[in-house]
Design a protein around this motif. Sequence first.
Motif, PDB file in Angstrom:
ATOM      1  N   LEU A 160       0.801  -1.307  -0.090  1.00  0.00           N
ATOM      2  CA  LEU A 160       0.057  -0.064   0.092  1.00  0.00           C
ATOM      3  C   LEU A 160       0.947   1.301  -0.047  1.00  0.00           C
ATOM      4  O   LEU A 160       0.551   2.351  -0.586  1.00  0.00           O
ATOM      5  CB  LEU A 160      -0.827   0.028   1.317  1.00  0.00           C
ATOM      6  N   ILE A 161       1.895   1.129   0.860  1.00  0.00           N
ATOM      7  CA  ILE A 161       2.721   2.586   0.919  1.00  0.00           C
ATOM      8  C   ILE A 161       3.493   2.593  -0.457  1.00  0.00           C
ATOM      9  O   ILE A 161       3.384   3.875  -1.103  1.00  0.00           O
ATOM     10  CB  ILE A 161       3.892   2.126   1.941  1.00  0.00           C
ATOM     11  N   VAL A 162       3.625   1.458  -1.263  1.00  0.00           N
ATOM     12  CA  VAL A 162       4.700   1.650  -2.469  1.00  0.00           C
ATOM     13  C   VAL A 162       3.457   2.202  -3.748  1.00  0.00           C
ATOM     14  O   VAL A 162       3.822   3.157  -4.406  1.00  0.00           O
ATOM     15  CB  VAL A 162       5.251   0.519  -2.981  1.00  0.00           C
ATOM     16  N   MET A 163       2.227   1.655  -3.348  1.00  0.00           N
ATOM     17  CA  MET A 163       1.129   2.203  -4.269  1.00  0.00           C
ATOM     18  C   MET A 163       0.850   3.429  -4.311  1.00  0.00           C
ATOM     19  O   MET A 163       0.730   4.340  -5.107  1.00  0.00           O
ATOM     20  CB  MET A 163      -0.093   1.027  -4.092  1.00  0.00           C
ATOM     21  N   GLY A 164       0.723   4.101  -2.902  1.00  0.00           N
ATOM     22  CA  GLY A 164       0.260   5.549  -2.378  1.00  0.00           C
ATOM     23  C   GLY A 164       1.546   6.213  -3.161  1.00  0.00           C
ATOM     24  O   GLY A 164       1.023   7.488  -3.437  1.00  0.00           O
ATOM     25  N   TRP A 205      -5.528  10.400  -7.720  1.00  0.00           N
ATOM     26  CA  TRP A 205      -5.964   9.196  -6.934  1.00  0.00           C
ATOM     27  C   TRP A 205      -5.934   9.296  -5.386  1.00  0.00           C
ATOM     28  O   TRP A 205      -5.231   8.657  -4.591  1.00  0.00           O
ATOM     29  CB  TRP A 205      -5.238   7.869  -7.399  1.00  0.00           C
ATOM     30  N   SER A 206      -6.711  10.244  -4.660  1.00  0.00           N
ATOM     31  CA  SER A 206      -6.385  10.672  -3.461  1.00  0.00           C
ATOM     32  C   SER A 206      -6.941   9.303  -2.397  1.00  0.00           C
ATOM     33  O   SER A 206      -6.257   9.470  -1.336  1.00  0.00           O
ATOM     34  CB  SER A 206      -7.590  12.035  -3.246  1.00  0.00           C
ATOM     35  N   MET A 207      -7.765   8.814  -2.783  1.00  0.00           N
ATOM     36  CA  MET A 207      -8.204   7.522  -1.851  1.00  0.00           C
ATOM     37  C   MET A 207      -7.037   6.672  -1.839  1.00  0.00           C
ATOM     38  O   MET A 207      -6.724   6.369  -0.580  1.00  0.00           O
ATOM     39  CB  MET A 207      -9.552   6.818  -2.356  1.00  0.00           C
ATOM     40  N   LEU A 208      -6.257   6.230  -2.908  1.00  0.00           N
ATOM     41  CA  LEU A 208      -5.151   5.458  -2.761  1.00  0.00           C
ATOM     42  C   LEU A 208      -3.825   6.011  -2.105  1.00  0.00           C
ATOM     43  O   LEU A 208      -3.160   5.435  -1.318  1.00  0.00           O
ATOM     44  CB  LEU A 208      -4.638   4.941  -4.229  1.00  0.00           C
ATOM     45  N   HIS A 209      -4.008   7.498  -2.345  1.00  0.00           N
ATOM     46  CA  HIS A 209      -2.664   8.178  -1.577  1.00  0.00           C
ATOM     47  C   HIS A 209      -3.156   8.166   0.079  1.00  0.00           C
ATOM     48  O   HIS A 209      -2.085   7.944   0.548  1.00  0.00           O
ATOM     49  CB  HIS A 209      -2.785   9.592  -1.904  1.00  0.00           C
TER      50      HIS A 209
END
Length: 357
Positions: free
Chosen positions: A178-182, A189-193
Amino acid sequence: MKRSGRAASRLDSLQILRFFAALLVVIGHTQHALLERLGAAAGRYAFVPLDWGLGVDVFFVISGFVMYYLMHDRFAQAGATATFLRRRVVRVVPMYWLFTTLVLAVGLATGAVDLPWTNILFSYLFLPGPVCGEYCFPVFTLGWTINYEMLFYALFAIALGFPRRIGVAVVVGLIAGLIVMGQAVPVSWSMLHFWGYPIIGEFLFGIGLAAGFLRGWRVSRGAGWALVAAGLVLATVSYQLDLYDHIWRLWTGGIPAALILGGAVFGLEPRGAHGRWLAVLVVGGDASYALYLSHPVTIRVADAVAGKIGLFGHAPWAFWSGTVVAAVIGSFVVHHAIEKPLLARFYRRPNLGAGIP
């Protein structure tokens, strides 16, 4: 480090630390309210030694510690995931929904809440957005931290379905992913951030500390105090050097929080019968969730009263100290009058609330 046998399931050092973590947040929010009133005349009241939000970092490390400490021998057991989630829902959701509804009702009545209905719905579902500012704040602003807690519970519940070593690798992999994806997805893509904000790695610090504690790691009381002091000094230096603007909060807040927690549980766990003040601090830990949720109400009321009697012009310090004390007293009232009865109602339903950590 010395090795020691397993302690009882309840660690009073954690309860006391919960109280102080919540207290840091209360102090910071009270100071913010004071500075808004004083403006350019704030003077010495504007000095901030460290980021009072360190209390949130401590909470996240504690959460990782407690979840692994209580569930380390339940990995891959039938029903463990469902039991874990039921207990977490019972412990967190009723109080949070109550305060979210209170804030929503007041906000709608005064026009202070101006959010799409989807954001209101997502606030009750512990989801960010979908219309987000920088932090994807829910209706009850402080709920952004609860959203991260619920995310961690969901990831940890997935990990419980595997044998322990694999399960730990799963939760580490999910959080790291999740950290890498963020960091990788577009800013829009604010939700994923939000989900990938590096602060979620602090839960892993807690898991690591719990694993060490269960293996019997201990330090002397002097070393315990040294670790706590080192964490506070590091947090102060990081804030004064503005490192928060250049380095992930996972490091500037998470490492100090891990040092503080490590010192508390490895070296400062109370022994024997509690004295009066120690017992009060433990009760303060029991009421820490109520303190976190209820203190904005106390600050609002205190601000209105202080404004009417002219306290900001004559004794700003009295507003600050008095509000903090009132918030603590108010949290005890909320804990005993609202939170405990709510939990007791679920405790009477064995399939839902038995053994809520």
